[in-house]
Design a protein around this motif. Structure first.
Motif, PDB file in Angstrom:
ATOM      1  N   GLU A 129       0.831  -1.207   0.000  1.00 54.68           N
ATOM      2  CA  GLU A 129       0.000   0.000   0.000  1.00 54.68           C
ATOM      3  C   GLU A 129       0.867   1.259   0.000  1.00 54.68           C
ATOM      4  O   GLU A 129       0.618   2.204  -0.751  1.00 54.68           O
ATOM      5  N   VAL A 130       1.896   1.271   0.835  1.00 54.05           N
ATOM      6  CA  VAL A 130       2.786   2.432   0.920  1.00 54.05           C
ATOM      7  C   VAL A 130       3.531   2.630  -0.400  1.00 54.05           C
ATOM      8  O   VAL A 130       3.657   3.759  -0.888  1.00 54.05           O
ATOM      9  N   GLU A 131       4.008   1.554  -0.985  1.00 53.47           N
ATOM     10  CA  GLU A 131       4.704   1.664  -2.269  1.00 53.47           C
ATOM     11  C   GLU A 131       3.777   2.198  -3.352  1.00 53.47           C
ATOM     12  O   GLU A 131       4.182   3.004  -4.188  1.00 53.47           O
ATOM     13  N   ASP A 132       2.520   1.770  -3.331  1.00 50.83           N
ATOM     14  CA  ASP A 132       1.543   2.260  -4.299  1.00 50.83           C
ATOM     15  C   ASP A 132       1.278   3.753  -4.090  1.00 50.83           C
ATOM     16  O   ASP A 132       1.264   4.533  -5.045  1.00 50.83           O
ATOM     17  N   LEU A 133       1.069   4.164  -2.845  1.00 56.34           N
ATOM     18  CA  LEU A 133       0.860   5.585  -2.552  1.00 56.34           C
ATOM     19  C   LEU A 133       2.058   6.417  -3.006  1.00 56.34           C
ATOM     20  O   LEU A 133       1.904   7.480  -3.604  1.00 56.34           O
ATOM     21  N   PHE A 134       3.242   5.902  -2.712  1.00 52.31           N
ATOM     22  CA  PHE A 134       4.450   6.642  -3.066  1.00 52.31           C
ATOM     23  C   PHE A 134       4.611   6.745  -4.579  1.00 52.31           C
ATOM     24  O   PHE A 134       4.976   7.807  -5.090  1.00 52.31           O
ATOM     25  N   SER A 135       4.335   5.672  -5.306  1.00 49.88           N
ATOM     26  CA  SER A 135       4.481   5.742  -6.760  1.00 49.88           C
ATOM     27  C   SER A 135       3.499   6.749  -7.351  1.00 49.88           C
ATOM     28  O   SER A 135       3.854   7.507  -8.262  1.00 49.88           O
ATOM     29  N   ARG A 136       2.273   6.796  -6.812  1.00 50.70           N
ATOM     30  CA  ARG A 136       1.316   7.800  -7.294  1.00 50.70           C
ATOM     31  C   ARG A 136       1.773   9.201  -6.912  1.00 50.70           C
ATOM     32  O   ARG A 136       1.567  10.157  -7.660  1.00 50.70           O
ATOM     33  N   TRP A 137       2.418   9.325  -5.771  1.00 50.38           N
ATOM     34  CA  TRP A 137       2.917  10.612  -5.306  1.00 50.38           C
ATOM     35  C   TRP A 137       3.972  11.147  -6.263  1.00 50.38           C
ATOM     36  O   TRP A 137       3.910  12.290  -6.698  1.00 50.38           O
ATOM     37  N   ILE A 138       4.959  10.320  -6.607  1.00 51.13           N
ATOM     38  CA  ILE A 138       6.050  10.828  -7.436  1.00 51.13           C
ATOM     39  C   ILE A 138       5.641  10.997  -8.897  1.00 51.13           C
ATOM     40  O   ILE A 138       6.263  11.763  -9.619  1.00 51.13           O
ATOM     41  N   GLU A 139       4.574  10.310  -9.320  1.00 51.87           N
ATOM     42  CA  GLU A 139       4.084  10.486 -10.686  1.00 51.87           C
ATOM     43  C   GLU A 139       3.335  11.807 -10.846  1.00 51.87           C
ATOM     44  O   GLU A 139       3.154  12.281 -11.948  1.00 51.87           O
ATOM     45  N   SER A 140       2.893  12.380  -9.748  1.00 51.43           N
ATOM     46  CA  SER A 140       2.089  13.596  -9.795  1.00 51.43           C
ATOM     47  C   SER A 140       2.846  14.752  -9.159  1.00 51.43           C
ATOM     48  O   SER A 140       3.256  14.671  -8.015  1.00 51.43           O
ATOM     49  N   ASP A 141       3.011  15.821  -9.923  1.00 50.52           N
ATOM     50  CA  ASP A 141       3.620  17.030  -9.370  1.00 50.52           C
ATOM     51  C   ASP A 141       2.564  17.967  -8.809  1.00 50.52           C
ATOM     52  O   ASP A 141       2.878  19.026  -8.284  1.00 50.52           O
ATOM     53  N   ASP A 142       1.313  17.592  -8.970  1.00 50.15           N
ATOM     54  CA  ASP A 142       0.224  18.453  -8.517  1.00 50.15           C
ATOM     55  C   ASP A 142       0.137  18.470  -6.998  1.00 50.15           C
ATOM     56  O   ASP A 142       0.314  17.458  -6.349  1.00 50.15           O
ATOM     57  N   ARG A 143      -0.179  19.624  -6.485  1.00 50.67           N
ATOM     58  CA  ARG A 143      -0.453  19.758  -5.063  1.00 50.67           C
ATOM     59  C   ARG A 143      -1.779  19.059  -4.782  1.00 50.67           C
ATOM     60  O   ARG A 143      -2.726  19.203  -5.551  1.00 50.67           O
ATOM     61  N   PRO A 144      -1.853  18.277  -3.725  1.00 49.99           N
ATOM     62  CA  PRO A 144      -3.136  17.628  -3.439  1.00 49.99           C
ATOM     63  C   PRO A 144      -4.221  18.663  -3.188  1.00 49.99           C
ATOM     64  O   PRO A 144      -4.033  19.602  -2.429  1.00 49.99           O
ATOM     65  N   ALA A 145      -5.347  18.495  -3.870  1.00 51.05           N
ATOM     66  CA  ALA A 145      -6.453  19.445  -3.715  1.00 51.05           C
ATOM     67  C   ALA A 145      -7.021  19.372  -2.308  1.00 51.05           C
ATOM     68  O   ALA A 145      -7.450  20.358  -1.743  1.00 51.05           O
ATOM     69  N   ASP A 146      -7.035  18.189  -1.754  1.00 49.38           N
ATOM     70  CA  ASP A 146      -7.546  17.979  -0.406  1.00 49.38           C
ATOM     71  C   ASP A 146      -6.541  17.089   0.323  1.00 49.38           C
ATOM     72  O   ASP A 146      -6.308  15.973  -0.098  1.00 49.38           O
TER      73      ASP A 146
END
Length: 152
Positions: A129-146
């Protein structure tokens, strides 16, 4: 011993809403600060992990009085509470050090607990789960809207 575990579980359930509310307020206080994107994401990951009652064994350092052999098997102990404190104190220079510590919690659990144990098996799922969250994190440069939903 069973009663003691039940009391600890009750304490966890009693304090969880307060801890999550405090964390939510802290994350909200970062909104609008340019330098806070990574910190918001780190705290959002932690809030997601700490919201899961199964992570309770990872909230605090391992009790060395109860498990004195722990440090001989696990040379670098780590827990989610320590990671939360370090994050709040800006101790992580980047997201990679943060994720390294979160994954260290999982690998430490796997080193110490038998492969067939529920805790060991849960730590494997948590790692994925953490690896999945992290991969989505680094793929996106967008600031989280929420900050409650960091990578969706």
């Amino acid at each position: 011993e069973g009663e003691e575990e039940e009391e600890e579980g009750d304490e966890y359930q009693r304090l969880l809403p307060q801890r999550l509310a405090e964390l939510s307020l802290f994350i909200a206080s970062l909104a609008g600060r340019k330098d806070s994107d990574d910190k918001m994401r780190m705290l959002s990951v932690l809030r997601k992990l700490l919201s899961d009652a199964q992570t309770e064994p990872f909230w605090t350092p391992v009790d060395l009085k109860m498990y004195p052999e722990y440090t001989s098997l696990v040379p670098m102990p780590m827990d989610l509470g320590t990671i939360l404190q370090r994050t709040k104190e800006d101790a992580y220079s980047d997201e990679f050090n943060f994720i390294r510590d979160v994954l260290l919690v999982c690998s430490n659990c796997q080193k110490f607990n038998a492969e067939e144990s529920a805790l060991h098996q849960y730590s494997l799922r948590l790692k994925e789960e953490v690896e999945d969250l992290f991969s989505r994190w680094i793929e996106s440069d967008d600031r989280p809207a929420d900050p409650d939903i960091p990578y969706e």
